[in-house]
Write an enzyme that holds these catalytic residues in place. Sequence first.
Site, short mmCIF file in Angstrom:
data_model
loop_
_atom_site.label_atom_id
_atom_site.label_comp_id
_atom_site.label_asym_id
_atom_site.label_seq_id
_atom_site.Cartn_x
_atom_site.Cartn_y
_atom_site.Cartn_z
N GLU A 33 0.82 -1.23 0.00
CA GLU A 33 0.00 0.00 0.00
C GLU A 33 0.84 1.27 0.00
OE1 GLU A 33 -2.65 -0.58 3.35
OE2 GLU A 33 -3.36 -2.49 2.59
N ASN B 202 1.88 -5.07 -3.19
CA ASN B 202 0.53 -5.52 -2.83
C ASN B 202 -0.30 -4.29 -2.46
OD1 ASN B 202 -1.34 -7.68 -1.98
ND2 ASN B 202 -0.93 -7.00 0.12
N HIS C 87 -10.33 -6.42 -1.69
CA HIS C 87 -11.37 -6.20 -0.67
C HIS C 87 -12.55 -5.52 -1.36
CE1 HIS C 87 -8.94 -7.59 2.64
NE2 HIS C 87 -7.94 -6.85 2.20
N GLU D 80 -6.07 -11.00 -0.99
CA GLU D 80 -6.86 -10.74 0.23
C GLU D 80 -8.34 -10.60 -0.07
OE1 GLU D 80 -5.37 -7.39 2.49
OE2 GLU D 80 -3.29 -7.90 2.05
N ASP E 36 -12.19 -10.50 -0.16
CA ASP E 36 -13.46 -10.74 0.52
C ASP E 36 -14.50 -9.84 -0.13
OD1 ASP E 36 -12.59 -8.34 1.76
OD2 ASP E 36 -12.19 -9.31 3.68
O1 9MR Z 1 -7.33 -8.43 8.66
C1 9MR Z 1 -6.46 -7.53 9.30
C2 9MR Z 1 -7.05 -7.12 10.63
O2 9MR Z 1 -7.03 -8.19 11.52
C3 9MR Z 1 -6.30 -5.93 11.20
O3 9MR Z 1 -6.95 -5.49 12.38
C4 9MR Z 1 -6.21 -4.83 10.16
C5 9MR Z 1 -5.47 -3.61 10.67
O4 9MR Z 1 -5.18 -2.73 9.65
O5 9MR Z 1 -5.53 -5.34 9.01
C6 9MR Z 1 -6.25 -6.34 8.38
O6 9MR Z 1 -5.57 -6.78 7.22
C7 9MR Z 1 -5.30 -5.79 6.21
C8 9MR Z 1 -4.06 -6.24 5.46
O7 9MR Z 1 -3.00 -6.47 6.34
C9 9MR Z 1 -3.65 -5.25 4.41
N1 9MR Z 1 -4.75 -4.98 3.50
C10 9MR Z 1 -6.00 -4.61 4.13
C11 9MR Z 1 -6.41 -5.67 5.16
C12 9MR Z 1 -7.76 -5.35 5.75
O8 9MR Z 1 -7.70 -4.16 6.49
#
Ligand code: 9MR
Length: 372
Positions: free
Chosen positions: A179, A222, A258, A287, A289
């Site tokens: 990101e 990513n 996402h 990732e 969903d």
């Molecule tokens: O799924 C992850 C969640 O448990 C955390 O609290 C969150 C914090 O930012 O991050 C989530 O995973 C992220 C991933 O690492 C990067 N892309 C976005 C994902 C969803 O926020």
Amino acid sequence: MKVTRLASAAAIASALVLPAALPSAAAPPSDRPLPPGLAKQDTLRWSAADDFYIGTAVAGGGHHVSQSYPAPFFNDQQYREVLASEFSSISAENQMKWEFIHPQRGRYRFAETDAIVEFAQENGQVVRGHTLLWHSQNPEWLEEGDFSDQELRAILKDHITTVVSRYAGQIQQWDVANEIFDSEGTLRTEENIWIRELGPGIIADAFRWAHEADPEAKLFFNDYGVEANNAKSDAYYEVIQKYLAQGVPVHGFAVQGHLSMRYGFPAGLEANLQRFDDLGLETAVTEIDVRMDLPIGADPTAAQLEKQANYYQRALEACLGVEGCNSFTIWGFVDKYSWVPVFFEGQGAATVMWNDFTRKPAYYALQSSLVK
Ligand code: 9MR
């Protein structure tokens, strides 16, 4: 979505009895004997082609810490069984992020990542590493520290070298840079401590250090919001071409995926992946969903489930349509552990399984595309 196909797949699923213990195997999934009681078509990993990895995030850290349930990966036996039987690739949801794995300067917390890597080996799975250079989920000692540029650079190099070399040969793909651009395709020069303090050149260094530590691992950019051809994915397209010309070891471009049903399915996903493939890169969906509007306590409607299945399936089909897209990871597989309702009020049901691990239409949609 054809209802008949869903019904027959559901019948197969209801007849499925998971074995108490899955056989361990170091060999790739294709060479493994089927776990007793599992017919090949019964799970996602056995439905997929031998060279295609179907993955999930391993629940732990991040939002899970503030929930009432015990840590899923260590405590939920049914979760572990489904994790082993359904997926051929696993990603650390939070356990390899800086705040988790490097909570104090020079002190690492490897136990959870060690357990994930060991689980993968026991179950013939590959691992995606996530992540090394990011603006988020960094420990306070780092974000609030008073370091010279030289010290900060040494801290990053040491972290990457330590973490990547510990798992060298055991992590198939690393999200090295996560990101780095905002939605306009502008580098996050304020939010990202590394870019802010050390300049954009640090990104290439991160790839070089990761490559030195594990020459076998495929190194990825990513991001989210890069599924379509847009300003943000264009920014990656530019920077990656520049890096490749300079010989920086970049091997892959990943779209997180996402998705929200509030917006249409991202247009041109396959063509977008293809343009990165044409640069000689691997691509991946890392990732995915698909969240939907869901008042608290309400169940999704049949129409919502069908639309969700359609989004998942189109994303998978886009990846399957691109030769170098060999890895498709869903960000958790069961609603009760999903990050979505914790972060998006009034939205949820974003994964492919209900809370009792029964399969939603989205599951069967993925399965039917995998078996083709
Ligand atoms: O799924 C992850 C969640 O448990 C955390 O609290 C969150 C914090 O930012 O991050 C989530 O995973 C992220 C991933 O690492 C990067 N892309 C976005 C994902 C969803 O926020």
